[in-house]
Enzyme design. Structure first.
Site, short mmCIF file in Angstrom:
data_model
loop_
_atom_site.label_atom_id
_atom_site.label_comp_id
_atom_site.label_asym_id
_atom_site.label_seq_id
_atom_site.Cartn_x
_atom_site.Cartn_y
_atom_site.Cartn_z
N HIS A 71 0.82 -1.22 0.00
CA HIS A 71 0.00 0.00 0.00
C HIS A 71 0.85 1.26 0.00
O HIS A 71 1.88 1.34 0.67
CB HIS A 71 -0.99 0.00 1.17
CG HIS A 71 -0.37 0.07 2.54
ND1 HIS A 71 -0.16 1.26 3.20
CD2 HIS A 71 0.05 -0.89 3.40
CE1 HIS A 71 0.37 1.03 4.39
NE2 HIS A 71 0.50 -0.27 4.55
N GLU A 222 -5.11 1.09 3.03
CA GLU A 222 -4.77 0.06 4.01
C GLU A 222 -4.74 0.61 5.42
O GLU A 222 -5.18 -0.05 6.37
CB GLU A 222 -3.42 -0.57 3.66
CG GLU A 222 -3.11 -1.86 4.43
CD GLU A 222 -2.48 -1.63 5.80
OE1 GLU A 222 -2.41 -2.58 6.59
OE2 GLU A 222 -2.05 -0.47 6.08
N ASP A 243 4.05 -6.17 3.48
CA ASP A 243 3.92 -5.05 4.40
C ASP A 243 4.99 -5.18 5.46
O ASP A 243 5.63 -6.23 5.60
CB ASP A 243 2.52 -5.03 5.01
CG ASP A 243 2.04 -3.64 5.39
OD1 ASP A 243 2.91 -2.79 5.65
OD2 ASP A 243 0.82 -3.41 5.43
N HIS A 323 5.02 3.31 12.68
CA HIS A 323 4.07 4.41 12.84
C HIS A 323 4.69 5.61 13.56
O HIS A 323 3.99 6.43 14.14
CB HIS A 323 2.78 3.95 13.53
CG HIS A 323 1.90 3.18 12.62
ND1 HIS A 323 0.58 2.93 12.90
CD2 HIS A 323 2.13 2.60 11.41
CE1 HIS A 323 0.03 2.23 11.91
NE2 HIS A 323 0.97 2.01 11.00
#
Length: 352
Positions: A71, A222, A243, A323
């Site tokens: 993604h 995603e 991923d 993240h």
């Protein structure tokens, strides 16, 4: 002809990708970049209605297909409120915490195509003014965007054309180190997108005929849970999400190997496909780790949740500090790229 894996080329491609702002919902520019790249390779592509891109390379067997996905959408934010002091309050896009973006440079993107720069800060940043500067909660109430413009109030901001709902992207601060690391925001999952683009380039340059027609879905939703849950051809048997591998306490994943996920928050991945991937890794001297990601979901698990009758798997490069400000090493990129190369050339196992 390029000698593969060309890690320098892969890293430079990832650098280009992370430098294109693309929070979920604002992905047209990065999808166009990928489409143009594949057009140069003479790879057939089409858009889905969600704005994602599907590339297809025909194979010997057109009755059973494979699909690989990565993604291009990233974490980001939207303008939630224009405050009376001329600052912006944010609504986050994707699963991360406000502390991960404190002090980060950002861009505000208006529908008219204008871009304004800014910095994400605590309202109580100045230690010379606020006694609780260190203890105040990093949350929507206290965090704000300081716009790089002469604005003192809400009206000044609106005169610029900034409005509620405008997308906010984060400066990736991408850096390639001399000893093989790449550190940047949004390696989740643009590192994998770069790997898939390199894989397709290698297939075309080596004039490989794949054993099965293979689709590559570059998904664009995603991070909000539904990027890869549609547009899966009925002939698809195996669906492999590419991923990031999640690192941390209790994890085996590192920045130097390809991570093969056996289970995440959605449950176990298909055992037969996992065994096939590990056997391919062993046979081709590819360094890998098996791991469980406790707070994670992929496009493959989204596809299963949507009711598709597929064999699903998940692999990817190991990414530190997911993240937030992320990092990986070229060894992990290389091992992931090599496993995918041998996977797309391999025979499917019998699952029934």
């Amino acid at each position: 002809m390029t000698t593969y894996p060309n890690i320098t080329e892969t890293k430079n491609l990832i650098k280009q990708l992370v430098s294109i702002p693309s929070p979920s919902g604002y992905t047209a520019n990065v999808i166009q970049f990928v489409e143009d790249y594949l057009k140069e390779l003479d790879v057939e592509t089409k858009r889905n209605r969600k704005g994602g891109l599907i590339a297809t390379i025909p194979g010997k067997n057109d009755q059973e297909h494979r699909m690989l996905t990565a993604h291009v959408d990233t974490l980001g934010a939207m303008v939630k409120e224009i405050k009376s002091n001329g600052r912006l309050r944010l609504s986050l896009i994707g699963g991360f915490k406000f502390n991960a973006i404190e002090g980060e440079y950002c861009e505000i993107h208006t529908p008219e195509g204008n871009t304004f720069t800014g910095t994400i800060l605590m309202h109580q940043t100045s230690v010379h003014v606020y006694k609780d500067a260190g203890e105040a909660k990093r949350n929507q109430e206290n965090m704000e965007v300081r716009i790089d413009a002469k604005v003192e109030n809400e009206k000044d901001v609106r005169r610029l054309g900034i409005e509620v709902g405008d997308f906010v992207s984060f400066d990736p601060r991408v850096e390639l180190t001399a000893n093989g690391f790449i550190k940047s925001r949004h390696l989740d999952d643009k590192a994998s997108v770069g790997i898939l683009l390199q894989l397709m380039k290698r297939i075309k340059e080596e004039q490989l005929t794949l054993p099965y027609t293979t689709h590559f879905l570059i998904s664009n939703n995603e991070e909000i849970g539904y990027g890869g849950n549609s547009n899966i051809p009925p002939e698809t048997v195996e669906y492999l999400a590419v991923d990031m591998g999640a690192m941390g306490d209790g994890q085996t994943t590192d920045e130097y190997t390809v991570s093969i996920c056996v289970k995440d928050s959605s449950g176990p991945y298909h055992l037969g496909l996992r065994k096939n991937l590990t056997e391919l890794a062993k046979h081709n001297n590819i360094d890998y780790k098996l791991d469980i990601y406790p707070y994670y979901g992929s496009d493959a698990s989204a596809a299963i949740g949507a009711g598709h009758d597929i064999v699903h798997g998940l692999i990817g490069p190991g990414i530190d500090s997911s993240h937030a400000y992320e990092r990986t090493h070229e060894d992990s990129l290389k091992n992931t790229e090599e496993l995918l190369y041998h996977y797309v050339k391999s025979a499917m196992v019998q699952y029934n």
